[in-house]
Motif scaffolding. Structure first.
Motif, PDB file in Angstrom:
ATOM      1  N   GLN A 170       0.819  -1.212   0.000  1.00 25.36           N
ATOM      2  CA  GLN A 170       0.000   0.000   0.000  1.00 25.36           C
ATOM      3  C   GLN A 170       0.855   1.266   0.000  1.00 25.36           C
ATOM      4  O   GLN A 170       0.449   2.304  -0.477  1.00 25.36           O
ATOM      5  CB  GLN A 170      -0.921  -0.009   1.233  1.00 25.36           C
ATOM      6  N   HIS A 171       2.044   1.175   0.579  1.00 28.36           N
ATOM      7  CA  HIS A 171       2.935   2.324   0.655  1.00 28.36           C
ATOM      8  C   HIS A 171       4.257   1.988  -0.002  1.00 28.36           C
ATOM      9  O   HIS A 171       4.546   0.831  -0.263  1.00 28.36           O
ATOM     10  CB  HIS A 171       3.218   2.686   2.112  1.00 28.36           C
ATOM     11  N   GLY A 172       5.075   2.997  -0.176  1.00 30.27           N
ATOM     12  CA  GLY A 172       6.451   2.750  -0.560  1.00 30.27           C
ATOM     13  C   GLY A 172       7.153   2.256   0.693  1.00 30.27           C
ATOM     14  O   GLY A 172       6.930   1.142   1.158  1.00 30.27           O
ATOM     15  N   ALA A 173       7.973   3.109   1.282  1.00 30.10           N
ATOM     16  CA  ALA A 173       8.640   2.737   2.519  1.00 30.10           C
ATOM     17  C   ALA A 173       7.613   2.738   3.642  1.00 30.10           C
ATOM     18  O   ALA A 173       6.831   3.662   3.783  1.00 30.10           O
ATOM     19  CB  ALA A 173       9.754   3.721   2.828  1.00 30.10           C
ATOM     20  N   SER A 174       7.601   1.684   4.426  1.00 28.77           N
ATOM     21  CA  SER A 174       6.644   1.585   5.522  1.00 28.77           C
ATOM     22  C   SER A 174       7.307   0.869   6.685  1.00 28.77           C
ATOM     23  O   SER A 174       7.800  -0.249   6.531  1.00 28.77           O
ATOM     24  CB  SER A 174       5.402   0.812   5.051  1.00 28.77           C
ATOM     25  N   GLY A 175       7.338   1.535   7.828  1.00 28.17           N
ATOM     26  CA  GLY A 175       7.894   0.905   9.026  1.00 28.17           C
ATOM     27  C   GLY A 175       7.115  -0.330   9.402  1.00 28.17           C
ATOM     28  O   GLY A 175       7.677  -1.312   9.908  1.00 28.17           O
ATOM     29  N   GLU A 176       5.802  -0.303   9.129  1.00 26.15           N
ATOM     30  CA  GLU A 176       4.960  -1.443   9.474  1.00 26.15           C
ATOM     31  C   GLU A 176       5.324  -2.648   8.600  1.00 26.15           C
ATOM     32  O   GLU A 176       5.514  -3.756   9.090  1.00 26.15           O
ATOM     33  CB  GLU A 176       3.478  -1.092   9.301  1.00 26.15           C
ATOM     34  N   ALA A 177       5.416  -2.404   7.280  1.00 23.45           N
ATOM     35  CA  ALA A 177       5.750  -3.507   6.369  1.00 23.45           C
ATOM     36  C   ALA A 177       7.130  -4.068   6.702  1.00 23.45           C
ATOM     37  O   ALA A 177       7.332  -5.289   6.704  1.00 23.45           O
ATOM     38  CB  ALA A 177       5.705  -3.030   4.919  1.00 23.45           C
ATOM     39  N   ALA A 178       8.074  -3.182   6.995  1.00 23.98           N
ATOM     40  CA  ALA A 178       9.433  -3.642   7.312  1.00 23.98           C
ATOM     41  C   ALA A 178       9.445  -4.488   8.576  1.00 23.98           C
ATOM     42  O   ALA A 178      10.122  -5.525   8.645  1.00 23.98           O
ATOM     43  CB  ALA A 178      10.357  -2.433   7.483  1.00 23.98           C
ATOM     44  N   THR A 179       8.683  -4.060   9.576  1.00 26.01           N
ATOM     45  CA  THR A 179       8.676  -4.783  10.847  1.00 26.01           C
ATOM     46  C   THR A 179       8.003  -6.146  10.710  1.00 26.01           C
ATOM     47  O   THR A 179       8.493  -7.151  11.234  1.00 26.01           O
ATOM     48  CB  THR A 179       7.964  -3.933  11.924  1.00 26.01           C
ATOM     49  N   VAL A 180       6.891  -6.192   9.997  1.00 22.73           N
ATOM     50  CA  VAL A 180       6.192  -7.467   9.777  1.00 22.73           C
ATOM     51  C   VAL A 180       7.101  -8.428   8.998  1.00 22.73           C
ATOM     52  O   VAL A 180       7.264  -9.604   9.352  1.00 22.73           O
ATOM     53  CB  VAL A 180       4.863  -7.243   9.014  1.00 22.73           C
ATOM     54  N   GLU A 181       7.712  -7.900   7.931  1.00 20.02           N
ATOM     55  CA  GLU A 181       8.572  -8.733   7.089  1.00 20.02           C
ATOM     56  C   GLU A 181       9.759  -9.279   7.880  1.00 20.02           C
ATOM     57  O   GLU A 181      10.081 -10.464   7.803  1.00 20.02           O
ATOM     58  CB  GLU A 181       9.065  -7.852   5.932  1.00 20.02           C
ATOM     59  N   TYR A 182      10.385  -8.415   8.669  1.00 17.61           N
ATOM     60  CA  TYR A 182      11.557  -8.831   9.444  1.00 17.61           C
ATOM     61  C   TYR A 182      11.162  -9.880  10.486  1.00 17.61           C
ATOM     62  O   TYR A 182      11.858 -10.888  10.679  1.00 17.61           O
ATOM     63  CB  TYR A 182      12.199  -7.621  10.119  1.00 17.61           C
ATOM     64  N   ALA A 183      10.034  -9.631  11.148  1.00 16.40           N
ATOM     65  CA  ALA A 183       9.588 -10.559  12.189  1.00 16.40           C
ATOM     66  C   ALA A 183       9.344 -11.948  11.609  1.00 16.40           C
ATOM     67  O   ALA A 183       9.680 -12.962  12.228  1.00 16.40           O
ATOM     68  CB  ALA A 183       8.318 -10.040  12.851  1.00 16.40           C
ATOM     69  N   LEU A 184       8.767 -11.990  10.406  1.00 16.16           N
ATOM     70  CA  LEU A 184       8.398 -13.287   9.828  1.00 16.16           C
ATOM     71  C   LEU A 184       9.556 -13.942   9.080  1.00 16.16           C
ATOM     72  O   LEU A 184       9.807 -15.137   9.232  1.00 16.16           O
ATOM     73  CB  LEU A 184       7.196 -13.118   8.900  1.00 16.16           C
ATOM     74  N   GLU A 185      10.245 -13.157   8.273  1.00 15.96           N
ATOM     75  CA  GLU A 185      11.293 -13.738   7.421  1.00 15.96           C
ATOM     76  C   GLU A 185      12.594 -13.991   8.178  1.00 15.96           C
ATOM     77  O   GLU A 185      13.283 -14.967   7.910  1.00 15.96           O
ATOM     78  CB  GLU A 185      11.602 -12.811   6.234  1.00 15.96           C
ATOM     79  N   VAL A 186      12.949 -13.079   9.062  1.00 13.03           N
ATOM     80  CA  VAL A 186      14.259 -13.187   9.718  1.00 13.03           C
ATOM     81  C   VAL A 186      14.136 -13.808  11.109  1.00 13.03           C
ATOM     82  O   VAL A 186      14.847 -14.755  11.442  1.00 13.03           O
ATOM     83  CB  VAL A 186      14.942 -11.801   9.808  1.00 13.03           C
ATOM     84  N   LEU A 187      13.219 -13.279  11.910  1.00 10.35           N
ATOM     85  CA  LEU A 187      13.108 -13.778  13.279  1.00 10.35           C
ATOM     86  C   LEU A 187      12.280 -15.055  13.359  1.00 10.35           C
ATOM     87  O   LEU A 187      12.380 -15.808  14.315  1.00 10.35           O
ATOM     88  CB  LEU A 187      12.498 -12.703  14.184  1.00 10.35           C
ATOM     89  N   GLY A 188      11.457 -15.251  12.353  1.00  8.41           N
ATOM     90  CA  GLY A 188      10.665 -16.481  12.316  1.00  8.41           C
ATOM     91  C   GLY A 188       9.627 -16.584  13.418  1.00  8.41           C
ATOM     92  O   GLY A 188       9.356 -17.681  13.908  1.00  8.41           O
ATOM     93  N   VAL A 189       9.048 -15.461  13.811  1.00  8.85           N
ATOM     94  CA  VAL A 189       8.028 -15.543  14.865  1.00  8.85           C
ATOM     95  C   VAL A 189       6.867 -16.418  14.385  1.00  8.85           C
ATOM     96  O   VAL A 189       6.528 -16.437  13.203  1.00  8.85           O
ATOM     97  CB  VAL A 189       7.489 -14.151  15.297  1.00  8.85           C
ATOM     98  N   GLN A 190       6.287 -17.130  15.317  1.00 12.99           N
ATOM     99  CA  GLN A 190       5.205 -18.058  14.956  1.00 12.99           C
ATOM    100  C   GLN A 190       3.837 -17.550  15.380  1.00 12.99           C
ATOM    101  O   GLN A 190       2.829 -18.194  15.096  1.00 12.99           O
ATOM    102  CB  GLN A 190       5.476 -19.421  15.583  1.00 12.99           C
ATOM    103  N   ASP A 191       3.833 -16.415  16.082  1.00  9.27           N
ATOM    104  CA  ASP A 191       2.563 -15.847  16.521  1.00  9.27           C
ATOM    105  C   ASP A 191       2.601 -14.341  16.334  1.00  9.27           C
ATOM    106  O   ASP A 191       3.615 -13.696  16.607  1.00  9.27           O
ATOM    107  CB  ASP A 191       2.314 -16.156  17.998  1.00  9.27           C
ATOM    108  N   ILE A 192       1.480 -13.787  15.870  1.00  5.14           N
ATOM    109  CA  ILE A 192       1.338 -12.334  15.794  1.00  5.14           C
ATOM    110  C   ILE A 192       0.083 -11.956  16.566  1.00  5.14           C
ATOM    111  O   ILE A 192      -1.000 -12.507  16.328  1.00  5.14           O
ATOM    112  CB  ILE A 192       1.213 -11.829  14.346  1.00  5.14           C
ATOM    113  N   VAL A 193       0.238 -11.025  17.494  1.00  5.67           N
ATOM    114  CA  VAL A 193      -0.897 -10.499  18.241  1.00  5.67           C
ATOM    115  C   VAL A 193      -1.181  -9.089  17.736  1.00  5.67           C
ATOM    116  O   VAL A 193      -0.254  -8.264  17.665  1.00  5.67           O
ATOM    117  CB  VAL A 193      -0.574 -10.407  19.755  1.00  5.67           C
TER     118      VAL A 193
END
Ligand SMILES: [Zn+2]
Length: 201
Positions: free
Chosen positions: A71-94
């Motif tokens: 939806q946006h170009g640079a987005s702190g939200e998109a970056a944080t979601v992507e990092y959490a899932l792709e790099v940190l591998g979190v298994q739960d999102i609240v």
């Protein structure tokens, strides 16, 4: 601010940084969950969950809003979601909304936000998806109705991220909707039937 500063200066003295728990933090972070909530000062994820340092990765903004993928170009939200899932591998999102939310209140009352163009533009991301409660399907919607529907909407927005869809499809990710009452400490959890309920501890 002075009290905050004094406590920050004294912080190291009150925590046992020699303990293994803190030394281990230097080796990396392995959080269990991504916790998305409002910037509101009354909502403290670590206080609610009892999380220790390293246990939850946080994303906070006005109204706990997740822009849909792309939806946006640079987005702190998109970056944080992507990092959490792709790099940190979190298994739960609240996604945790809360009572007495100023952002949701502004949407409910239709406040003129022209003096706050940043807030106005940000809340516009959430507004269309709240139309069912804001535009008359429910007479005089309550603040919990609005905040809880907003949580449901942000969970849907998370599903627009390819990495989230992939992980959900593989059974490697769970999404949770919470609604927190700032004046009672009660946590309401979104059940499979789409209703927020308080579960016994
Ligand atoms: Zn809020």
């Amino acid at each position: 601010m002075k009290a905050l500063l004094d406590r920050a200066r004294a912080f190291k003295r009150h925590v046992d940084f020699e303990s293994g728990e803190y030394r281990k933090l230097a080796e990396g972070q392995y959080p269990e969950a991504l916790f998305i909530t409002c910037s509101d000062s009354r909502v403290i994820p670590a206080l609610i969950t009892g999380a220790r340092p390293g246990e939850i990765f946080e994303l906070r903004n006005a109204g706990n809003i997740v822009p849909s993928y792309g939806q946006h170009g640079a987005s702190g939200e998109a970056a944080t979601v992507e990092y959490a899932l792709e790099v940190l591998g979190v298994q739960d999102i609240v996604v945790c909304g809360h009572s007495h939310c100023g952002a949701m209140g502004a949407l409910k009352s239709g406040d003129d936000l022209s003096a706050l163009p940043g807030v106005d533009a940000w809340l516009r991301l959430a507004r269309p998806h709240l139309a069912p409660v804001l535009d008359g399907a429910i007479d005089d919607p309550s603040m919990p109705d609005i905040s809880q529907l907003n949580v449901v909407n942000q969970l849907a927005a998370l599903r627009s991220y390819p990495v989230a869809r992939r992980r959900l499809g593989a059974g490697e990710l769970r999404l949770h909707g919470w609604y927190y009452e700032v004046d009672t400490g009660q946590v309401h959890e979104l059940d499979e039937d789409g209703l927020f309920r308080v579960h016994a501890a």
